[in-house]
Design an enzyme around this catalytic site. Structure first.
Site, PDB file in Angstrom:
ATOM      1  N   ASP A   7       0.936  -1.237  -0.158  1.00 38.56           N
ATOM      2  CA  ASP A   7       0.011  -0.225  -0.215  1.00 38.56           C
ATOM      3  C   ASP A   7       0.838   1.192   0.009  1.00 38.56           C
ATOM      4  OD1 ASP A   7      -2.464   1.571   0.436  1.00 38.56           O
ATOM      5  OD2 ASP A   7      -1.713   2.014   2.400  1.00 38.56           O
ATOM      6  N   SER A   8       0.180   2.284  -0.028  1.00 37.87           N
ATOM      7  CA  SER A   8       1.056   3.632  -0.079  1.00 37.87           C
ATOM      8  C   SER A   8       1.272   4.011   1.471  1.00 37.87           C
ATOM      9  CB  SER A   8       0.211   4.781  -0.690  1.00 37.87           C
ATOM     10  OG  SER A   8      -0.941   5.052   0.156  1.00 37.87           O
TER      11      SER A   8
ATOM     12  N   TYR B  21      -0.592   8.467  -2.587  1.00 35.78           N
ATOM     13  CA  TYR B  21      -0.713   7.884  -4.089  1.00 35.78           C
ATOM     14  C   TYR B  21      -2.018   8.736  -4.816  1.00 35.78           C
ATOM     15  CZ  TYR B  21       2.465   3.830  -3.779  1.00 35.78           C
ATOM     16  OH  TYR B  21       3.599   3.034  -3.793  1.00 35.78           O
ATOM     17  N   GLY B  22      -2.891   9.234  -3.950  1.00 32.03           N
ATOM     18  CA  GLY B  22      -4.282   9.411  -4.556  1.00 32.03           C
ATOM     19  C   GLY B  22      -4.232  10.850  -5.339  1.00 32.03           C
TER      20      GLY B  22
ATOM     21  N   CYS C 232      -4.229  -1.540  -1.875  1.00 35.34           N
ATOM     22  CA  CYS C 232      -4.538  -0.140  -2.268  1.00 35.34           C
ATOM     23  C   CYS C 232      -5.478   0.161  -3.364  1.00 35.34           C
ATOM     24  CB  CYS C 232      -3.195   0.746  -2.458  1.00 35.34           C
ATOM     25  SG  CYS C 232      -3.323   2.164  -2.913  1.00 35.34           S
ATOM     26  N   ASN C 233      -6.468   0.830  -3.179  1.00 35.44           N
ATOM     27  CA  ASN C 233      -7.435   1.033  -4.264  1.00 35.44           C
ATOM     28  C   ASN C 233      -6.762   1.856  -5.489  1.00 35.44           C
ATOM     29  OD1 ASN C 233     -10.608   0.323  -3.272  1.00 35.44           O
ATOM     30  ND2 ASN C 233      -9.196   0.850  -1.623  1.00 35.44           N
ATOM     31  N   THR C 234      -6.250   2.762  -5.038  1.00 32.30           N
ATOM     32  CA  THR C 234      -5.626   3.839  -5.977  1.00 32.30           C
ATOM     33  C   THR C 234      -4.487   3.106  -7.048  1.00 32.30           C
ATOM     34  OG1 THR C 234      -5.703   5.699  -4.530  1.00 32.30           O
ATOM     35  CG2 THR C 234      -4.303   5.973  -6.360  1.00 32.30           C
TER      36      THR C 234
ATOM     37  N   GLU D  83      -2.470   8.920   7.823  1.00 26.56           N
ATOM     38  CA  GLU D  83      -0.764   8.510   7.805  1.00 26.56           C
ATOM     39  C   GLU D  83      -0.333   9.292   8.968  1.00 26.56           C
ATOM     40  OE1 GLU D  83       1.380   6.812   6.186  1.00 26.56           O
ATOM     41  OE2 GLU D  83      -0.390   5.694   5.499  1.00 26.56           O
TER      42      GLU D  83
ATOM     43  N   CYS E 132     -10.999   3.277  -0.081  1.00 29.71           N
ATOM     44  CA  CYS E 132      -9.336   3.553   0.173  1.00 29.71           C
ATOM     45  C   CYS E 132      -8.881   2.607   1.380  1.00 29.71           C
ATOM     46  CB  CYS E 132      -9.313   4.911   0.410  1.00 29.71           C
ATOM     47  SG  CYS E 132      -7.558   5.486   1.058  1.00 29.71           S
ATOM     48  N   THR E 133      -8.102   1.848   1.243  1.00 28.25           N
ATOM     49  CA  THR E 133      -7.889   1.233   2.398  1.00 28.25           C
ATOM     50  C   THR E 133      -7.381   1.705   3.702  1.00 28.25           C
ATOM     51  OG1 THR E 133      -5.497   0.609   1.303  1.00 28.25           O
ATOM     52  CG2 THR E 133      -7.345  -0.853   0.871  1.00 28.25           C
ATOM     53  N   HIS E 134      -7.085   3.075   3.520  1.00 21.49           N
ATOM     54  CA  HIS E 134      -6.936   3.551   4.759  1.00 21.49           C
ATOM     55  C   HIS E 134      -8.127   3.800   5.773  1.00 21.49           C
ATOM     56  CE1 HIS E 134      -3.052   4.757   3.334  1.00 21.49           C
ATOM     57  NE2 HIS E 134      -2.560   5.307   4.215  1.00 21.49           N
TER      58      HIS E 134
HETATM   59  N1  DGL Z   1      -4.671   3.128   0.829  1.00 21.72           N
HETATM   60  C1  DGL Z   1      -4.818   3.575  -0.455  1.00 21.72           C
HETATM   61  C2  DGL Z   1      -6.037   3.569  -1.283  1.00 21.72           C
HETATM   62  O1  DGL Z   1      -6.569   2.593  -1.080  1.00 21.72           O
HETATM   63  C3  DGL Z   1      -4.606   5.303  -0.363  1.00 21.72           C
HETATM   64  C4  DGL Z   1      -4.079   6.216  -1.628  1.00 21.72           C
HETATM   65  C5  DGL Z   1      -3.063   7.079  -1.259  1.00 21.72           C
HETATM   66  O2  DGL Z   1      -1.855   6.963  -0.946  1.00 21.72           O
HETATM   67  O3  DGL Z   1      -3.632   8.282  -1.557  1.00 21.72           O
HETATM   68  O4  DGL Z   1      -6.265   4.023  -2.065  1.00 21.72           O
END
Ligand code: DGL
Length: 263
Positions: free
Chosen positions: A11-12, A43-44, A74-76, A153, A184-186
């Protein structure tokens, strides 16, 4: 022999631990390498090329460490790079968007689904495309949240305005939708706060992703049949202390093996 190799999960940053937690519950015997690219988060708001390059670097790391499969937690990164990585690497790879869409379609009764995600995921329309594959009669509403990933984060509780930020974004989604995908996994890390502004069913793709991973390993005859608990190693490109404190609180155990990697 291949069964004993590790699964790479990335993930990011700390968000992928929401997927990791379910993988550990379902597949406790597997050896896992978690890569948190917090040095390059979020990443988004990056371009597709930037995200793809960061993902390729992480895949190279997993290949070098002889991983048998990869979960893009991570979805992004799934939206930006799953197809490209699948073409370029022979290692089996799964993402989180198909599981998230599948989970939402199973529970929605009125066929109205909200999606809360990063700006990249929203503009990629990946959830709309994926949900369409399961059912063509859905109404889908999306909202991109540039602030949430960086706030989570850095430490969600440090922000006195956190509920206002959530309220602002959730108020832009449909009031009549009965389902909300945490795209978003966060976001599952702050699910209790999100619940204050949405009373329907909340979908966290984590469980479905872990089940998809198990199916994939079974199909490829890569399931680890050991009776011992697997190993767990973390590689972090940003601040290790901050990652550790958020991840330990969410996972509910202390992290033993954690290492720094260059961003
Ligand atoms: N956990 C990432 C997701 O699911 C976060 C992306 C990011 O870093 O902006 O999209």
């Amino acid at each position: 022999m291949f069964q004993n190799l590790s699964i790479g999960v990335f993930d990011s940053g700390v968000g992928g631990t929401t997927i990791l937690k379910e993988i550990l519950l379902l597949l406790p015997q597997e050896n896992i390498i978690y890569y948190g690219d917090s040095g390059n988060a979020p990443y988004g708001e990056k371009s597709i090329e930037e995200i793809q390059n960061l993902c390729s670097k992480i895949l190279d790391f997993f290949v070098k460490n002889r991983c048998k499969a990869v979960v893009i937690a991570c979805n992004t990164a799934t939206a930006a790079a799953l197809d490209k990585l699948t073409e370029e690497y022979s290692i089996p790879i799964i993402g989180v968007i198909t599981p998230g869409a599948k989970g939402a379609v199973k529970v929605t009764k009125n066929k109205k689904i909200n999606v809360l995600a990063t700006p990249f995921t929203v503009s990629s329309h990946c959830y709309i495309k994926e949900l369409d594959k399961f059912s063509s009669s859905l109404s889908i509403f999306q909202e991109g949240c540039p602030e949430l990933c960086p706030m989570i984060e850095n430490g969600w509780e440090l922000y006195p305005n956190r509920e206002e930020v959530l309220k602002k974004h959730l108020s832009k989604l449909s009031k009549s939708a009965d389902t909300l995908i945490l795209g978003c996994t966060h976001y599952p890390i702050i699910e209790n706060d999100i619940r204050k502004f949405f009373s329907g069913t909340i979908i966290d793709p984590a469980k479905e992703t872990a089940m998809d991973l198990k199916e994939l390993l079974k199909k490829k005859e890569l399931l680890n049949s050991s009776r011992k608990k697997g190993s767990l190693d973390f590689f972090i490109s940003g601040n290790i202390d901050s990652f550790r404190s958020i991840a330990e609180k969410f996972l509910g155990f202390s992290i033993k093996n954690i290492y720094s990697v260059e961003k």
